[in-house]
Design a protein around this motif. Structure first.
Motif, short mmCIF file in Angstrom:
data_model
loop_
_atom_site.label_atom_id
_atom_site.label_comp_id
_atom_site.label_asym_id
_atom_site.label_seq_id
_atom_site.Cartn_x
_atom_site.Cartn_y
_atom_site.Cartn_z
N LYS A 6 57.90 -19.79 25.15
CA LYS A 6 59.27 -19.28 25.19
C LYS A 6 59.63 -18.57 23.90
N ARG A 7 59.21 -19.15 22.77
CA ARG A 7 59.51 -18.52 21.47
C ARG A 7 58.81 -17.17 21.35
N LYS A 8 57.55 -17.11 21.80
CA LYS A 8 56.82 -15.84 21.74
C LYS A 8 57.46 -14.78 22.62
N LEU A 9 57.91 -15.20 23.80
CA LEU A 9 58.57 -14.26 24.71
C LEU A 9 59.89 -13.77 24.14
N THR A 10 60.63 -14.68 23.49
CA THR A 10 61.90 -14.29 22.87
C THR A 10 61.66 -13.29 21.74
N ARG A 11 60.66 -13.57 20.92
CA ARG A 11 60.34 -12.66 19.81
C ARG A 11 59.96 -11.28 20.35
N GLN A 12 59.12 -11.25 21.38
CA GLN A 12 58.70 -9.97 21.95
C GLN A 12 59.87 -9.24 22.59
N LEU A 14 63.00 -9.35 21.65
CA LEU A 14 63.77 -8.76 20.56
C LEU A 14 63.09 -7.51 20.01
N ILE A 15 61.79 -7.60 19.80
CA ILE A 15 61.04 -6.46 19.25
C ILE A 15 61.09 -5.27 20.20
N ASP A 16 60.88 -5.51 21.48
CA ASP A 16 60.88 -4.41 22.46
C ASP A 16 62.25 -3.74 22.54
N LYS A 17 63.30 -4.55 22.55
CA LYS A 17 64.65 -3.98 22.63
C LYS A 17 65.00 -3.25 21.33
N GLY A 18 64.64 -3.83 20.20
CA GLY A 18 64.90 -3.16 18.92
C GLY A 18 64.18 -1.82 18.84
N TYR A 19 62.94 -1.80 19.29
CA TYR A 19 62.15 -0.56 19.31
C TYR A 19 62.84 0.51 20.14
N GLU A 20 63.32 0.13 21.30
CA GLU A 20 63.99 1.07 22.19
C GLU A 20 65.31 1.57 21.58
N LEU A 21 66.11 0.65 21.04
CA LEU A 21 67.42 1.02 20.51
C LEU A 21 67.31 1.89 19.26
N ILE A 35 71.78 -5.68 18.87
CA ILE A 35 70.49 -6.07 19.45
C ILE A 35 70.62 -7.37 20.25
N ILE A 36 71.24 -8.39 19.65
CA ILE A 36 71.32 -9.68 20.36
C ILE A 36 72.22 -9.58 21.58
N LYS A 37 73.22 -8.70 21.53
CA LYS A 37 74.08 -8.51 22.70
C LYS A 37 73.29 -7.88 23.84
N GLU A 38 72.42 -6.93 23.52
CA GLU A 38 71.62 -6.25 24.53
C GLU A 38 70.66 -7.19 25.24
N VAL A 39 70.15 -8.18 24.52
CA VAL A 39 69.16 -9.09 25.11
C VAL A 39 69.76 -10.45 25.46
N ASN A 40 71.08 -10.58 25.25
CA ASN A 40 71.80 -11.80 25.61
C ASN A 40 71.23 -13.03 24.89
N LEU A 41 71.07 -12.89 23.57
CA LEU A 41 70.61 -13.99 22.74
C LEU A 41 71.61 -14.26 21.63
N THR A 42 71.44 -15.38 20.96
CA THR A 42 72.34 -15.74 19.86
C THR A 42 71.77 -15.26 18.53
N LYS A 43 72.64 -15.25 17.51
CA LYS A 43 72.16 -14.92 16.17
C LYS A 43 71.15 -15.95 15.69
N GLY A 44 71.35 -17.18 16.12
CA GLY A 44 70.40 -18.23 15.73
C GLY A 44 69.00 -17.92 16.23
N ALA A 45 68.92 -17.41 17.46
CA ALA A 45 67.62 -17.04 18.02
C ALA A 45 66.99 -15.90 17.23
N PHE A 46 67.84 -14.95 16.83
CA PHE A 46 67.32 -13.82 16.04
C PHE A 46 66.79 -14.31 14.70
N TYR A 47 67.59 -15.10 13.99
CA TYR A 47 67.20 -15.51 12.64
C TYR A 47 66.11 -16.58 12.64
#
Length: 216
Positions: A6-12, A14-21, A35-47
């Motif tokens: 799950k952590r690896k998928l979350t990281r990927q 974020l990376i894929d969406k950041g790359y696109e944006l 970025i986190i709004k686009e992927v529906n994640l929290t800041k905690g997940a990002f950091y």
């Protein structure tokens, strides 16, 4: 599904969406909140995965852009054979046939270079982009040398500027396609690129005929 997966998928994700944006709107126009709004994640997940935006972009360059360029444009250069045919087939496949290569993004390499070229704090990111270009250039130089050794290319060509021209012309065509949204850009580019490659062919010095067109 394990937590590690799950952590690896979350990281990927974020990376894929950041790359696109970043390719779409630019490095400075994109925030962590966007970025986190686009992927529906929290800041905690990002950091959890990235210390800051700089570290995030570093991961995008290494784990997405670098790998994409390597798999699409560097690995195929390991093929042995006529480099003129290999290069034209590669461009036809990637620019025309390959739907996974997002044409609307233009040249991600150029996009990132332009976005990061004015920031002193991003110098390490600029070096990573330079490393990707250098890896690509070295692969092309070695590819061209094999073509010379195998008798397909003229021994008089200067491999380094040829490699630089191939990269710059390809990335320029990808950028023009993004700006114009005109599919004919790629068809015209491939046609002219073939004409350029014809000037690199080895010839029989006695007859002036391209060697691999001779019939034994």
């Amino acid at each position: 599904m394990t937590q590690e997966i799950k952590r690896k998928l979350t990281r990927q994700k974020l990376i894929d969406k950041g790359y696109e944006l970043i390719n779409t709107y630019g490095y400075h126009a994109i925030s962590i909140d966007t970025i986190i709004k686009e992927v529906n994640l929290t800041k905690g997940a990002f950091y959890y995965h990235f210390e800051n935006k700089h570290h995030f972009v570093e991961a995008i360059i290494e784990e997405r852009m670098g790998k994409e360029i390597h798999s699409n444009f560097i690995e195929p250069l390991s093929e042995r054979g006529n480099p003129v045919f290999i290069l034209t087939d590669l461009l036809q496949e990637k620019l025309i046939n390959d739907k996974s290569l997002k044409k609307n993004l233009g040249s991600p390499l150029i996009n990132f270079i332009v976005d990061l070229s004015y920031e002193a704090n991003d110098y390490d990111l600029q070096l990573k982009l330079k490393d990707i270009m250098n890896e690509w250039k070295v692969a092309l130089i070695n590819f061209l040398y094999r073509g010379i050794d195998d008798g397909y290319l003229s021994r008089h060509i200067n491999t380094e500027p040829v490699a630089e021209f191939i990269i710059s012309s390809l990335e320029g065509a990808r950028t023009m396609k993004r700006v114009t949204n005109d599919n004919s850009i790629f068809y015209n580019y491939i046609e002219q690129f073939k004409n350029y490659l014809d000037t690199l062919k080895a010839t029989n010095e006695a007859t002036g005929v391209h060697r691999y067109q001779l019939v034994s």
